[in-house]
Design a protein around this motif. Structure first.
Motif, PDB file in Angstrom:
ATOM      1  N   ASN A 607       0.864  -1.396   0.015  1.00  0.00           N
ATOM      2  CA  ASN A 607      -0.148   0.140  -0.033  1.00  0.00           C
ATOM      3  C   ASN A 607       0.853   1.228  -0.078  1.00  0.00           C
ATOM      4  O   ASN A 607       0.505   2.090   0.763  1.00  0.00           O
ATOM      5  N   VAL A 608       1.912   1.322  -0.659  1.00  0.00           N
ATOM      6  CA  VAL A 608       2.742   2.165  -0.811  1.00  0.00           C
ATOM      7  C   VAL A 608       2.255   3.410  -1.906  1.00  0.00           C
ATOM      8  O   VAL A 608       1.844   3.236  -3.020  1.00  0.00           O
ATOM      9  N   THR A 609       2.154   4.541  -1.357  1.00  0.00           N
ATOM     10  CA  THR A 609       1.280   5.911  -2.068  1.00  0.00           C
ATOM     11  C   THR A 609       2.252   7.133  -1.809  1.00  0.00           C
ATOM     12  O   THR A 609       3.174   7.218  -0.832  1.00  0.00           O
ATOM     13  N   ALA A 610       2.224   8.041  -2.756  1.00  0.00           N
ATOM     14  CA  ALA A 610       2.901   9.159  -2.747  1.00  0.00           C
ATOM     15  C   ALA A 610       2.096  10.337  -2.985  1.00  0.00           C
ATOM     16  O   ALA A 610       1.510  10.329  -4.024  1.00  0.00           O
ATOM     17  N   LYS A 611       1.964  11.579  -2.401  1.00  0.00           N
ATOM     18  CA  LYS A 611       1.291  12.729  -2.988  1.00  0.00           C
ATOM     19  C   LYS A 611       2.039  13.943  -2.822  1.00  0.00           C
ATOM     20  O   LYS A 611       2.813  14.339  -1.713  1.00  0.00           O
ATOM     21  N   ALA A 612       2.270  14.661  -3.999  1.00  0.00           N
ATOM     22  CA  ALA A 612       2.923  15.833  -4.025  1.00  0.00           C
ATOM     23  C   ALA A 612       2.130  16.868  -3.519  1.00  0.00           C
ATOM     24  O   ALA A 612       0.702  17.098  -3.573  1.00  0.00           O
ATOM     25  N   GLY A 613       2.521  17.910  -2.703  1.00  0.00           N
ATOM     26  CA  GLY A 613       1.769  19.078  -2.036  1.00  0.00           C
ATOM     27  C   GLY A 613       2.663  20.314  -2.393  1.00  0.00           C
ATOM     28  O   GLY A 613       3.885  20.278  -2.843  1.00  0.00           O
ATOM     29  N   ASN A 614       2.177  21.274  -1.930  1.00  0.00           N
ATOM     30  CA  ASN A 614       2.798  22.697  -2.087  1.00  0.00           C
ATOM     31  C   ASN A 614       4.021  22.671  -1.201  1.00  0.00           C
ATOM     32  O   ASN A 614       4.200  22.181  -0.174  1.00  0.00           O
ATOM     33  N   GLY A 615       5.086  23.627  -1.612  1.00  0.00           N
ATOM     34  CA  GLY A 615       6.148  23.718  -1.247  1.00  0.00           C
ATOM     35  C   GLY A 615       7.233  22.859  -1.542  1.00  0.00           C
ATOM     36  O   GLY A 615       8.189  22.526  -0.613  1.00  0.00           O
TER      37      GLY A 615
END
Length: 693
Positions: A607-615
């Motif tokens: 269940n490996v996930t990644a989410k890009a965010g501000n900064g």
């Protein structure tokens, strides 16, 4: 006392430069006790000096013996001990005085000996080049040695320069260098520079030793004979019966026991009909005259002779000159020669006692070579009633360390002990041959070691290609357990009693030499299980894989084709520790176990996930695993060849990584588990990508 302080100051002006820094070359700590159950020296062609940039190639061990003999000086000494309270000065066990009035009264002579002038005048008599090393021992006495007096270094490294050596010799057989210098100061300077550049484990001064300071016997005593055998130890271990039975049962294979000692007085009636190998050699005198002046070697050899039949021959390697001196190079060369000549077993009633003994390495390369060739080295444990860890080479795990028993089946009061003891044997009041004729009784671990060497001679008589591990297992099978159940600090596995040896035969017949164990390269977690990989062995028939669960024992896991070098163990459970080892089989010959590698089974992170965010940040998440110490995130390009690893030291399920660039990242996650100093990792998760905008 003030004069002695001035004397120490004077000596310190010519002191070993690194004494203050406590450099640990050959046994250099306070309380140093050099112990050699006895001592050594080292083979027939002229040695010609090399230029400072030229290496003279040494093609035989007689070359080294020639070098030692040609450069030996009468002024060499082992150790001087000064008692600051009384002023008594002893050089190699004898009180020294430079007064000539030896016909004076006893009181006047004693007063002269006790005078500080003795030491003053001794220093005046020495070469100004001499560099001393001083230490204060546990008794408060001053110990003075001269580690560079031979002006020679032994180097286990192919140096890029000669460090100012007057002559450089290259031992082609063992890939050693011998550097001969013109002065002690040059020798010391080269030693320190080589140690700085290559490490202290590869360079040793060729120090001088006095034999009476290092013999491992406790002198003579009142031992008695034992009926069918000359000494009680032979009968106790059942070898008196084996000696009679061996010829009738056809156990007549010639077996050679190499004895590194003071030589042999073959004229003693005890050796009547006993073959002394033509390969015997006097490494101290650079000749074939092995006549024993001291007596220690004759006594040790007599024990072997008493315990074995006539097909066991003695290869006598004389390692001390008739004045009772030897050196490290002599010891090394004799041991190298014994291995080269393929002795069936090597008896070393010799060792160095020091708090630094476990760090000693100067015989390790030779010991390893003997082990690989199936030549057991039996080492006396020492007579200082301390831990065998303080005695080298007995503390080396590839030698067989022997403690001494008295006639009450108890550990002798003088014997060293500790976890490193492998076996014990009779060592007290042992009657054997005396140099000059008749018999004499002596005690010491020097006497215990040859009993085990004799026992090994019977094993080699029955199966000559037994490996050292095979020999060890056979001895263990026949041991009488004398202490706590199993292996203990006094007796090891106990004393081998061989009365039934010819009835049981060799049990570990597959533990043989000639087939070296393969090299286990790696064990790692994969999606399907634990993957084991090893180096391919030429002419292999098959490989056998062994596995140990937790702290249990090894069990056969699988047999695979000689074409394979990888195997996946699918029968593993999450969080469990496993240790692996392998053997190779060539035709019907099987190697011993390879090196081992341990791992904890960890499943691949899911269940490996990644989410890009501000900064310019990414939040990574995964399913938390139980029983792990943390995780690692790998960021890189598509192939992951160029990547950086972020380590999370807590068992969490989410982490935020900031300060990233605007680009596409490929990422993976894995878990890890610490087991002692080793870290186990799960397999990396599937490669995924994310873009930081």
């Amino acid at each position: 006392m003030k004069r002695w302080n001035k004397l120490k100051s004077r000596i310190s002006k010519r002191i070993l430069g690194r004494a203050e820094q406590q450099r640990s070359y050959l046994l250099n700590k306070v309380g140093l006790m050099l112990l050699i159950c006895f001592l050594l020296v080292g083979s027939n062609f002229p040695v010609e000096a090399a230029t400072q940039t030229q290496k003279e190639r040494i093609q035989s061990y007689s070359d080294i013996s020639k070098l030692i003999s040609n450069t030996w000086e009468e002024e060499y000494f082992g150790k001087i001990i000064v008692d600051p309270d009384t002023g008594i000065v002893e050089k190699d066990g004898e009180a020294i005085s430079f007064y000539k009035e030896f016909d004076a009264s006893v009181s006047e002579r004693n007063a002269a000996i006790k005078s500080e002038d003795s030491m003053e005048q001794f220093l005046d008599s020495q070469d100004e080049d001499t560099i001393y090393k001083t230490e204060t021992n546990q008794d408060g006495d001053i110990e003075i040695t001269a580690p560079f007096q031979t002006k020679r270094l032994i180097v286990e490294e192919d140096l890029s320069e000669d460090y100012g050596a007057e002559s450089t010799y290259y031992n082609e057989e063992d890939k050693d260098l011998i550097l001969q210098f013109e002065t002690q100061a040059e020798t010391q300077a080269a030693y320190e520079k080589i140690c700085d550049e290559y490490g202290e484990a590869v360079c040793y001064p060729d120090e001088v030793y006095y034999i009476d300071d290092v013999l491992m016997d406790n002198g003579t005593d009142n031992g008695t004979d034992n009926g069918t055998a000359i000494s009680w130890g032979t009968g106790y271990m059942g070898m008196d019966q084996l000696k009679i039975a061996a010829p009738t049962l056809g156990y007549n294979r010639a077996v050679t026991v190499a004895v590194l000692d003071t030589g042999l007085d073959h004229s003693n009636a005890m050796f009547l009909g006993r073959t002394v190998s033509a390969k015997s050699y006097n490494f101290a005198g650079h000749n074939s005259n092995i006549m024993d002046i001291h007596g220690h070697g004759t006594h040790v050899s007599g024990i072997i002779t008493d315990a074995t039949p006539s097909n066991v021959q003695l290869m006598m390697l004389k390692i001390a000159n008739n004045e009772g001196y030897s050196s490290l190079l002599t010891i090394r060369t004799a041991l190298q020669y014994a291995v080269k000549q393929k002795a069936d077993v090597i008896n070393m009633s010799v060792g160095f006692i020091s708090v630094q003994a476990e760090k000693c390495t100067y015989l390790d390369k030779i010991i390893n070579k003997a082990y690989e060739k199936g030549i057991p080295i039996v080492a006396a444990a020492g007579n200082n009633a301390v831990n065998v860890n303080y005695c080298y080479p007995a503390c080396n795990k590839k030698t067989i360390a022997i403690s001494a028993l008295n006639q009450k089946e108890q550990l002798a009061y003088y014997s060293n002990r500790g976890k490193g003891i492998d076996f014990c044997a009779p060592g007290s009041e042992i009657v054997s041959a005396k140099a000059g004729g008749e018999m004499v009784s002596m005690s010491g671990t020097s006497m215990a070691a040859p009993y085990i060497s004799a026992a090994i001679a019977y094993l080699k008589m029955m199966q000559g290609n037994l490996s050292v591990n095979g020999v060890y297992k056979e001895l263990k099978i026949h041991c009488k357990d004398l202490g706590s159940a199993g292996k203990d600090v006094n007796y090891g596995w106990g004393c081998p009693i061989l009365t039934d040896l010819f009835n049981t035969g060799i049990i570990n017949k597959t533990q043989i030499t000639g087939v070296l164990a393969p090299k286990l390269k790696s064990v790692k977690n994969t999606e399907k299980g634990v993957q084991i990989s090893w180096r391919k062995v030429k002419d292999a028939t098959r490989y056998i894989i062994y596995r140990k669960k937790g702290n249990g024992s090894y069990k056969k896991l699988a047999t695979v084709s000689s074409k394979k070098t990888v195997y996946i163990d699918k029968k593993v459970k999450k969080g469990k520790k496993y240790t692996y080892s392998i053997k190779v089989v060539k035709s019907k010959k099987k190697s011993g176990l390879s090196n081992t590698k341990t791992i904890v089974r960890l499943k691949t992170v899911s269940n490996v996930t990644a989410k890009a965010g501000n900064g310019k940040k990414i939040t990574f998440t995964w399913k938390k695993q139980g029983g792990v110490n943390g995780y690692q995130i790998r960021l890189g390009n598509r192939s992951m060849r160029k990547s950086r690893v972020i380590t999370i030291t807590k068992n969490v399920r989410k982490v935020v990584e900031t300060g990233l660039k605007k680009k596409v990242y490929y990422y993976q996650v894995r878990s890890y588990k610490n087991i002692g100093t080793t870290v186990s990792y799960s397999a990396w998760s599937t490669v995924k990508k994310i873009r930081v905008r």
